[in-house]
Each structure stands twice: as C-alpha cells, then as structure tokens.
Scaffold this motif. Structure first.
Motif, PDB file in Angstrom:
ATOM      1  N   ASN A   1       0.652  -1.012   0.202  1.00 60.18           N
ATOM      2  CA  ASN A   1      -0.236  -0.151  -0.066  1.00 60.18           C
ATOM      3  C   ASN A   1       0.949   1.174  -0.193  1.00 60.18           C
ATOM      4  OD1 ASN A   1      -3.020  -1.551   0.106  1.00 60.18           O
ATOM      5  ND2 ASN A   1      -2.227  -2.269   2.230  1.00 60.18           N
ATOM      6  N   LEU A   2       0.677   2.470  -0.710  1.00 58.50           N
ATOM      7  CA  LEU A   2       1.148   3.746  -0.755  1.00 58.50           C
ATOM      8  C   LEU A   2       0.599   4.195  -0.133  1.00 58.50           C
ATOM      9  CD1 LEU A   2       3.757   4.940  -2.094  1.00 58.50           C
ATOM     10  CD2 LEU A   2       2.153   5.672  -3.654  1.00 58.50           C
ATOM     11  N   ILE A   3       0.616   5.315   1.103  1.00 64.65           N
ATOM     12  CA  ILE A   3      -0.281   6.030   1.933  1.00 64.65           C
ATOM     13  C   ILE A   3       0.629   7.267   2.011  1.00 64.65           C
ATOM     14  CG2 ILE A   3      -0.697   4.611   2.900  1.00 64.65           C
ATOM     15  CD1 ILE A   3       0.335   5.356   5.453  1.00 64.65           C
ATOM     16  N   ALA A   4       0.339   8.718   1.734  1.00 62.21           N
ATOM     17  CA  ALA A   4       0.021   9.514   1.477  1.00 62.21           C
ATOM     18  C   ALA A   4      -0.490  10.820   2.495  1.00 62.21           C
ATOM     19  CB  ALA A   4       0.768  10.922   0.601  1.00 62.21           C
ATOM     20  N   HIS A   5      -0.420  11.630   2.898  1.00 64.35           N
ATOM     21  CA  HIS A   5      -1.036  12.877   3.883  1.00 64.35           C
ATOM     22  C   HIS A   5      -0.416  14.498   3.124  1.00 64.35           C
ATOM     23  CE1 HIS A   5      -1.069  14.987   7.764  1.00 64.35           C
ATOM     24  NE2 HIS A   5      -2.382  15.095   7.112  1.00 64.35           N
ATOM     25  N   LEU A   6      -1.742  15.414   2.868  1.00 63.47           N
ATOM     26  CA  LEU A   6      -2.020  15.710   2.865  1.00 63.47           C
ATOM     27  C   LEU A   6      -2.344  16.874   3.617  1.00 63.47           C
ATOM     28  CD1 LEU A   6      -1.407  18.652   0.871  1.00 63.47           C
ATOM     29  CD2 LEU A   6      -3.718  18.419   0.019  1.00 63.47           C
ATOM     30  N   PRO A   7      -1.665  18.179   4.538  1.00 61.07           N
ATOM     31  CA  PRO A   7      -2.175  18.353   5.957  1.00 61.07           C
ATOM     32  C   PRO A   7      -3.816  19.535   5.565  1.00 61.07           C
ATOM     33  CG  PRO A   7       0.111  18.373   5.517  1.00 61.07           C
ATOM     34  CD  PRO A   7      -0.326  18.632   4.347  1.00 61.07           C
TER      35      PRO A   7
END
Length: 229
Positions: A1-7
């Motif tokens: 799984n590839l995960i990311a976060h945009l605050p």
C-alpha cells in the motif's frame, strides 16, 4: 500500500483511496480523445479527455481513480486559498480479491469519512459493497495417443466443461444485475493433459455468498468422484 498525507487548513479528515490494477479483458483497447464541456460549481471549460468507444472501461480501472486523486491534490496545493481538512491518500494494489486492502491500517488513518475513486457516473456515490472470492480449479487429465485412447484418456478440457456445467447456468455476469450474485469464469488455460480454470465469485448477500462457495466445493468433489484416475 502507498499512503500519503496532505495537511489540512481546516477541521476534519478524509481518506481518498484508489486501487492499481487492470481488468484483463480490456487490456490493449484503443483510446479515443474527445473534447468535452466540463463544468464544476464555479466555472465551465473545454477539455480533452481520454475515453473508449463506450463499450469497455479502457483499462482505466482503476488508474483513472489514481489520476483523479493526484489531480485534486495538485489543485489544492496550487490553490492554498481553498480551505480543506486533512486528506489521507491510499493506493492499494488490487481490489478483486482484497490483496492489499487486508493490510490497510484503518485506525492509523482515523478519518471521519473515506471515499474510493472508482468507476461510475459523474455525481454517483455508492455506499454498499459485495462479498468476493477467487477460486482456482486445477484439472489433471490422462493424455494418450487418440488412436489408443478408448477407456484410457481423460481429457482435462472436457472435465473442465463438466465442472462448469455443475454451476447454475444463469448465475453469470451476462445474466445477472443489481444485487444478484454470480460465478465468473475469468480464464481457462491448458490442454487435454492439464488445464486451469480461474473464477471470481460475488454476492451482496453473505449467506448466498457462502452457498456459492459450497457449490464450488461440491462440484469439485462430484467431478473428482466421476474421474478417480
């Protein structure tokens, strides 16, 4: 799984998810570029879009969802004046049999809402899902020269037909709709000596889904009993 976060710049948190695979029957379909009138709540513009002739999904399942999410995140980064909550992004490798999704850390994302970008009409929102499983049937036949085959040959391809005939004839994608479950023979490969059948089994109703799994097992047992060699 590839995960990311945009605050986020405001309260709340959502997950935007998509899966990376390609539906095999549609691989290699020729694309068509069309100019369409695209409108949102604020503006309208002309844009070129890549699509199929309308009778396939153009192998875009679900690369299109990934592209939509990346485009949305890029737009928000380029327009900081747009207020939004935390955005968690998740791309998993496959949806058909849940590989990848079973390792998705729901607690870690701790989102208020989660949305999967997948196929459907513009403005459509689906909030239900189905039960799904894959099934692989390996058949080993007895292959001899046709001239001396009587009483000896066990043709694996013909045994495969026997197996499939034991499943409900109307419970297939081409004859079902809505909440109706089905058995989908997705691939059949091999020779008279040996072959492999690959199915996907789906049903919205968990009880009916369990019944379908039982039918597959009983069909296998019946075919094995008929061809003990």
């Amino acid at each position: 799984n590839l995960i990311a976060h945009l605050p986020g710049t405001a309260g709340g948190r959502i997950v935007l998810a998509a899966h990376m695979d390609t539906v095999k029957p549609c691989a290699g379909i020729e694309a068509v570029v069309e100019t369409r009138h695209i409108c949102d709540d604020v503006t309208c513009r002309m844009a070129e879009v890549v699509c199929s002739a309308g009778d396939t999904i153009l192998s875009a399942d679900d690369k299109a969802g990934i592209a939509e999410i990346i485009t949305a995140v890029d737009y928000l980064m380029q327009h900081p004046e747009i207020k939004h909550g935390d955005i968690r992004i998740a791309f998993n490798p496959d949806e058909e049999i849940g590989q990848g999704a079973h390792k998705f850390d729901v607690a870690r994302f701790a989102a208020d809402w989660a949305y999967t970008m997948d196929g459907g009409e513009i403005g459509e929102l689906e909030y239900e899902n189905f039960n799904a499983a894959s099934a692989v049937v390996d058949i080993t036949g007895v292959s001899v020269h046709p001239g001396a085959a009587k009483g000896i040959m066990e043709n694996a391809l013909l045994i495969a037909q026997e197996f499939n005939a034991l499943l409900p004839a109307d419970a297939v994608p081409g004859k079902t709709e809505g909440y109706e479950g089905f058995f989908h023979l997705d691939a059949l490969n091999g020779t008279a000596a040996a072959c492999r059948m690959e199915y996907i089994v789906r049903d919205h109703d968990k009880g009916e889904f369990t019944v379908k799994q039982g039918l597959m097992k009983r069909a296998a047992a019946q075919v094995q009993a008929a061809h003990p060699t």
